[in-house]
Design an enzyme around this catalytic site. Structure first.
Site, PDB file in Angstrom:
ATOM      1  N   ASP A 293     -30.462  60.656  32.158  1.00  0.00           N
ATOM      2  CA  ASP A 293     -30.144  59.301  31.724  1.00  0.00           C
ATOM      3  C   ASP A 293     -30.947  58.311  32.570  1.00  0.00           C
ATOM      4  O   ASP A 293     -30.615  58.051  33.723  1.00  0.00           O
ATOM      5  CB  ASP A 293     -28.633  59.061  31.865  1.00  0.00           C
ATOM      6  CG  ASP A 293     -28.232  57.685  31.362  1.00  0.00           C
ATOM      7  OD1 ASP A 293     -29.120  56.909  30.968  1.00  0.00           O
ATOM      8  OD2 ASP A 293     -27.024  57.389  31.372  1.00  0.00           O
TER       9      ASP A 293
ATOM     10  N   LYS B  77     -32.350  49.141  28.339  1.00  0.00           N
ATOM     11  CA  LYS B  77     -32.590  47.994  29.238  1.00  0.00           C
ATOM     12  C   LYS B  77     -34.018  47.453  29.111  1.00  0.00           C
ATOM     13  O   LYS B  77     -34.343  46.785  28.161  1.00  0.00           O
ATOM     14  CB  LYS B  77     -32.276  48.380  30.681  1.00  0.00           C
ATOM     15  CG  LYS B  77     -30.831  48.918  30.838  1.00  0.00           C
ATOM     16  CD  LYS B  77     -30.010  48.137  31.781  1.00  0.00           C
ATOM     17  CE  LYS B  77     -28.695  48.806  32.089  1.00  0.00           C
ATOM     18  NZ  LYS B  77     -27.602  47.901  32.269  1.00  0.00           N
TER      19      LYS B  77
ATOM     20  N   TYR C 297     -21.904  56.474  35.425  1.00  0.00           N
ATOM     21  CA  TYR C 297     -21.677  55.630  34.250  1.00  0.00           C
ATOM     22  C   TYR C 297     -22.804  55.881  33.269  1.00  0.00           C
ATOM     23  O   TYR C 297     -23.982  55.776  33.626  1.00  0.00           O
ATOM     24  CB  TYR C 297     -21.634  54.147  34.652  1.00  0.00           C
ATOM     25  CG  TYR C 297     -21.393  53.231  33.472  1.00  0.00           C
ATOM     26  CD1 TYR C 297     -20.165  53.208  32.817  1.00  0.00           C
ATOM     27  CD2 TYR C 297     -22.399  52.391  33.002  1.00  0.00           C
ATOM     28  CE1 TYR C 297     -19.940  52.374  31.734  1.00  0.00           C
ATOM     29  CE2 TYR C 297     -22.184  51.552  31.914  1.00  0.00           C
ATOM     30  CZ  TYR C 297     -20.952  51.540  31.281  1.00  0.00           C
ATOM     31  OH  TYR C 297     -20.734  50.729  30.205  1.00  0.00           O
TER      32      TYR C 297
END
Ligand SMILES: Cc1ncc(COP(=O)(O)O)c(C=O)c1O
Length: 422
Positions: free
Chosen positions: A241, A268, A153
């Site tokens: 990522d 985040k 994801y």
């Protein structure tokens, strides 16, 4: 096909008192949710307050917050120093249409911990960061294709959704799907074959080193080394990522592997609890964003680099020292060991690295949705808030005692389910 047919059946009436209905009787939020990731079967309670490692819901329940807004709140809820940094930025004007000092601060702090990379461009989310990194790679190479590992994801942009395979690409144009090649995680031969077959069309290899949705199995050193070598050989950009995994090492998780990407995406925790994302990269690639250059690519965002996210994020990074990371990681290790000792005899396996842990049926890469939701609720009923995918993320306010308590509650929840489904 009419719009109604293509969109599926209208939602069943929802008697949940949280669900507010509009004038035509529909929930104001589709399905009653503001994010797909909130979905845990039955309607969850609402958060009303957080402090440190604790969260209170609207039914008056006190929870250990191991969701931490999907791993974002590495310093827990309402950390006083982050609140102060954000309040300071808000009190002087929360966003402006000219640059601000806080974005330089956060860029410097990020680059300090990511040696080998030169420049940062901030976005408002990890989704935007990955989407922008891919566009940079396409612009730099003049190629369209992207290689990703299967089942990962990377956010909800069209191109990123392709990583999830056919189940994830409804609404994504076929042309976009056709630009993405998926290889099984850690399958070096498949990676080599995929890249070598059409190297001249590939712009980027995108890798998450600990893909939660693909079973929280770490990328092997050999796989990452092979990706780096293939990228170098064929003029492809390696994108790592680290939207989640930055928290896992003093220099991110890529630092633990000792491999520098061309572009690194993150988000985040680097917003200190406020919306953020970032592409961090080598100057040779990042220069396509320099608006002074002829043919530069446009990247903006009304809230990109806003002082509130930047100031809170800078404080979050300052507090996340190498010692803090290693203490968090040690506690994660302790928690994995404690949970494993209790649930392994039933056929469950505890996976993770550093401050992240998640329970799977032994040997499985995914948990079926009903089981995942039963486990979420079993944990919730024991005062433990997991992510909807059952990921637990530790935060710095969690003491050894809290982590022991967390591990006990998680073990009890798993044990209440009995043996995992086969
Ligand atoms: C590895 C990875 N990349 C990208 C994203 C997207 O980030 P965001 O939710 O901030 O858009 C996520 C979100 O969980 C992620 O885990």
């Amino acid at each position: 096909m009419t719009m109604q047919e293509s969109a599926g059946a209208p939602a069943a009436p929802n008697s949940d008192p949280h669900v507010r209905l509009g004038p035509r009787g529909f929930p104001l939020l589709p399905g009653g949710y503001g994010r797909s990731a909130y979905h845990v079967g039955a309607a969850p309670s609402y958060a009303v307050r957080g402090e440190g490692h604790r969260l209170w819901d609207d039914r008056g329940r006190e929870l250990i917050d191991a969701n931490n807004n999907f791993t974002t709140l590495v310093h827990g809820n309402a950390h006083p120093e982050l609140v102060e940094a954000a309040a300071r930025a808000m009190s002087t004007g929360s966003c402006w249409g000219i640059p601000n000092d806080d974005e330089w601060d956060l860029a410097a702090l990020l680059l300090d911990r990511l040696p080998g990379l030169d420049q940062v461009r901030f976005t408002n989310s990890g989704t935007e960061a990955v989407m922008s990194a891919i566009r940079i790679a396409r612009a730099v190479t003049g190629r369209d294709h992207v290689v990703m590992t299967r089942g990962g994801y990377h956010g909800s942009s069209d191109v990123a959704l392709c990583a999830g395979g056919s189940a994830s690409v409804r609404g994504v144009p076929q042309a976009v799907v056709g630009d993405v090649q998926l290889v099984p995680l850690n399958d070096i031969d498949a990676l080599r074959q995929t890249v070598e077959e059409e190297a001249q069309r590939i712009a980027a290899i995108v890798i998450d080193l600990l893909p939660n949705r693909a079973g929280l199995i770490p990328v092997s050193r050999e796989f990452l080394r092979a990706a780096r070598a293939l990228a170098d050989r064929h003029g492809i950009l390696l994108v790592i990522d680290e939207v989640i995994s930055l928290r896992l090492g003093a220099n991110g998780l890529s630092g633990e592997y000792g491999i520098t990407p061309d572009l690194l995406t993150t988000g985040k925790l680097i917003g200190g609890g406020f919306p953020v994302g970032a592409v961090v990269g080598r100057e040779e690639a990042m220069r396509v964003l320099d608006p002074r250059q002829q043919g530069s690519i446009a990247h903006s965002g009304t809230f990109s680099g806003n002082p509130v996210s930047m100031a809170a994020g800078a404080q979050a990074l300052r507090l996340l020292t190498p010692e803090t990371v290693s203490r968090l990681n040690q506690r994660g290790e302790d928690a994995r060991r404690a949970v494993s000792a209790r649930v392994a005899p039933l056929g469950w396996e505890v996976r993770g690295f550093g401050s992240l842990l998640r329970v799977f049926p032994a040997g499985a890469t995914r948990v079926d949705e009903p089981t995942q939701q039963r486990l979420w609720w079993a944990a919730y009923d024991r005062g433990l808030l997991l992510s909807s995918a059952n990921l637990a993320a530790l935060s710095t306010p969690m003491t050894d005692e809290v982590v022991t308590d967390l591990a006990d509650r998680l073990s009890d929840a798993v044990i209440s389910l009995g043996e995992p489904p086969r």
